[in-house]
Design a protein around this motif. Structure first.
Motif, short mmCIF file in Angstrom:
data_model
loop_
_atom_site.label_atom_id
_atom_site.label_comp_id
_atom_site.label_asym_id
_atom_site.label_seq_id
_atom_site.Cartn_x
_atom_site.Cartn_y
_atom_site.Cartn_z
N ALA A 1 5.24 7.26 0.43
CA ALA A 1 5.67 6.20 -0.48
C ALA A 1 4.74 6.13 -1.67
O ALA A 1 3.53 6.33 -1.55
N LYS A 2 5.31 5.81 -2.81
CA LYS A 2 4.54 5.57 -4.02
C LYS A 2 3.85 4.21 -3.85
O LYS A 2 4.46 3.27 -3.32
N ILE A 3 2.60 4.13 -4.23
CA ILE A 3 1.87 2.86 -4.13
C ILE A 3 1.35 2.46 -5.51
O ILE A 3 1.28 3.30 -6.42
N ASN A 4 0.99 1.19 -5.64
CA ASN A 4 0.50 0.69 -6.93
C ASN A 4 -0.93 1.10 -7.21
O ASN A 4 -1.26 1.50 -8.31
N SER A 5 -1.79 0.94 -6.19
CA SER A 5 -3.21 1.27 -6.42
C SER A 5 -3.88 1.65 -5.11
O SER A 5 -3.54 1.13 -4.04
N PHE A 6 -4.85 2.55 -5.22
CA PHE A 6 -5.61 2.95 -4.04
C PHE A 6 -6.44 1.79 -3.52
O PHE A 6 -6.51 1.56 -2.32
N LYS A 7 -7.07 1.05 -4.41
CA LYS A 7 -7.95 -0.05 -4.01
C LYS A 7 -7.19 -1.09 -3.19
O LYS A 7 -7.64 -1.50 -2.12
N GLU A 8 -6.02 -1.49 -3.67
CA GLU A 8 -5.20 -2.47 -2.96
C GLU A 8 -4.82 -1.94 -1.57
O GLU A 8 -4.90 -2.66 -0.58
N MET A 9 -4.43 -0.68 -1.50
CA MET A 9 -4.02 -0.12 -0.21
C MET A 9 -5.20 0.05 0.73
O MET A 9 -5.08 -0.18 1.94
N GLU A 10 -6.37 0.41 0.20
CA GLU A 10 -7.56 0.51 1.05
C GLU A 10 -7.87 -0.84 1.68
O GLU A 10 -8.21 -0.92 2.87
N GLU A 11 -7.73 -1.91 0.92
CA GLU A 11 -7.97 -3.26 1.45
C GLU A 11 -6.97 -3.61 2.54
O GLU A 11 -7.33 -4.16 3.58
N ARG A 12 -5.70 -3.27 2.33
CA ARG A 12 -4.67 -3.54 3.34
C ARG A 12 -4.90 -2.73 4.60
O ARG A 12 -4.70 -3.21 5.72
N PHE B 1 4.41 0.83 7.55
CA PHE B 1 4.55 0.64 6.10
C PHE B 1 4.85 -0.82 5.78
O PHE B 1 4.26 -1.40 4.88
N GLU B 2 5.76 -1.41 6.54
CA GLU B 2 6.12 -2.81 6.30
C GLU B 2 4.93 -3.73 6.54
O GLU B 2 4.67 -4.65 5.76
N LYS B 3 4.18 -3.45 7.59
CA LYS B 3 2.97 -4.22 7.89
C LYS B 3 1.96 -4.14 6.74
O LYS B 3 1.21 -5.07 6.47
N LEU B 4 1.98 -3.01 6.03
CA LEU B 4 1.09 -2.80 4.88
C LEU B 4 1.70 -3.30 3.58
O LEU B 4 1.13 -3.12 2.51
N GLY B 5 2.89 -3.93 3.67
CA GLY B 5 3.52 -4.52 2.49
C GLY B 5 4.34 -3.56 1.67
O GLY B 5 4.69 -3.85 0.52
N ILE B 6 4.70 -2.41 2.22
CA ILE B 6 5.49 -1.42 1.48
C ILE B 6 6.88 -1.35 2.09
O ILE B 6 7.05 -0.99 3.25
N THR B 7 7.87 -1.71 1.27
CA THR B 7 9.26 -1.69 1.74
C THR B 7 10.15 -0.86 0.82
O THR B 7 11.35 -0.76 1.04
N GLU B 8 9.57 -0.27 -0.21
CA GLU B 8 10.34 0.58 -1.13
C GLU B 8 9.43 1.65 -1.71
O GLU B 8 8.23 1.67 -1.45
N GLY B 9 10.02 2.54 -2.49
CA GLY B 9 9.25 3.62 -3.11
C GLY B 9 9.08 4.83 -2.21
O GLY B 9 8.23 5.68 -2.47
N PHE B 10 9.89 4.91 -1.16
CA PHE B 10 9.79 6.04 -0.23
C PHE B 10 10.34 7.30 -0.88
O PHE B 10 11.28 7.27 -1.66
N GLU B 11 9.72 8.42 -0.53
CA GLU B 11 10.04 9.69 -1.17
C GLU B 11 10.12 10.78 -0.11
O GLU B 11 9.20 10.95 0.67
N ARG B 12 11.24 11.53 -0.09
CA ARG B 12 11.41 12.63 0.87
C ARG B 12 11.03 13.97 0.29
O ARG B 12 10.94 14.96 1.00
N LEU C 1 0.50 13.13 -10.80
CA LEU C 1 1.41 12.15 -10.20
C LEU C 1 0.73 10.79 -10.05
O LEU C 1 -0.50 10.69 -10.07
N SER C 2 1.55 9.77 -9.83
CA SER C 2 1.06 8.43 -9.50
C SER C 2 0.48 8.44 -8.09
O SER C 2 0.68 9.38 -7.34
N PRO C 3 -0.21 7.35 -7.70
CA PRO C 3 -0.76 7.28 -6.33
C PRO C 3 0.35 7.26 -5.26
O PRO C 3 1.38 6.61 -5.44
N TYR C 4 0.08 7.97 -4.17
CA TYR C 4 0.98 8.00 -3.02
C TYR C 4 0.20 7.79 -1.73
O TYR C 4 -0.99 8.05 -1.67
N MET C 5 0.95 7.32 -0.72
CA MET C 5 0.40 7.21 0.62
C MET C 5 1.37 7.90 1.57
O MET C 5 2.59 7.75 1.44
N GLU C 6 0.82 8.68 2.51
CA GLU C 6 1.62 9.31 3.55
C GLU C 6 1.17 8.79 4.90
O GLU C 6 -0.03 8.60 5.13
#
Length: 175
Positions: free
Chosen positions: A8-19, A154-165, A127-132
């Motif tokens: 999934a595409k994410i907004n920022s690494f820092k935000e995701m590291e905190e989550r 993903f949902e627990k981490l607040g990600i419900t869209e931006g998924f990429e196959r 590319l923009s930031p991604y998380m796998e």
């Protein structure tokens, strides 16, 4: 081995590291990866959705074959990987038997572990930031349950869209 993977595409690494820290994920390693992808002289991997690459990391070199995706929601597919001693020799062998280099993808990857998940934050050049999030299964195991658990995380981490196959290589080809 079957690799069940969702990106999934994410907004920022820092935000995701905190989550990730908040849910109890543990930072495990950071590495630079260079992936050289090859095109077959026999099969059009773009049409069959397969991949053959040589990956060089900080410490290791691998040849990886990824089979066609086996579902419509994730990048679940068979993966065969082996360690090698020389990326240059592997590239030479592939080219001598008719394979051609398709593209090189470079990324810095921060790994996390959580339960039986491997999570990576990927800073891919161009590319923009991604998380796998992925889980490795033995052949024959039910991948749909693993896939559901990945989407729950993903949902627990607040990600419900931006998924990429599509692969990073395919995303870079679109630019």
């Amino acid at each position: 081995m079957i690799e069940v993977e969702v990106k999934a595409k994410i907004n920022s690494f820092k935000e995701m590291e905190e989550r990730l820290e908040k849910v109890g994920a543990t930072k495990s390693k950071h590495e630079f990866q260079e992936d050289i992808y090859f095109q077959s002289p026999i099969v059009d991997f773009a049409k069959t959705d397969e991949a053959l690459r040589v990956r060089t990391t900080n410490n290791d070199i691998f040849i990886t074959y990824k089979g066609p995706k086996i579902d419509q929601q994730s990048k679940t597919r068979k993966e065969v990987e082996m360690s090698i001693e020389s990326a240059e020799k592997a590239k030479d062998i592939f080219e001598e038997i008719g394979f051609r280099e398709a593209r090189t993808v470079r990324k810095n990857r921060q790994y996390y572990t959580f339960e039986n998940f491997e999570i990576s934050l990927d800073d891919v050049e161009g590319l923009s930031p991604y998380m796998e999030i992925e889980i490795a299964l033995d052949d024959g195991e039910d991948y749909s349950k693993a896939q559901d658990k990945i989407f729950e995380l993903f949902e627990k981490l607040g990600i419900t869209e931006g998924f990429e196959r599509t692969s990073y290589m395919e995303l870079l080809e679109k630019i």
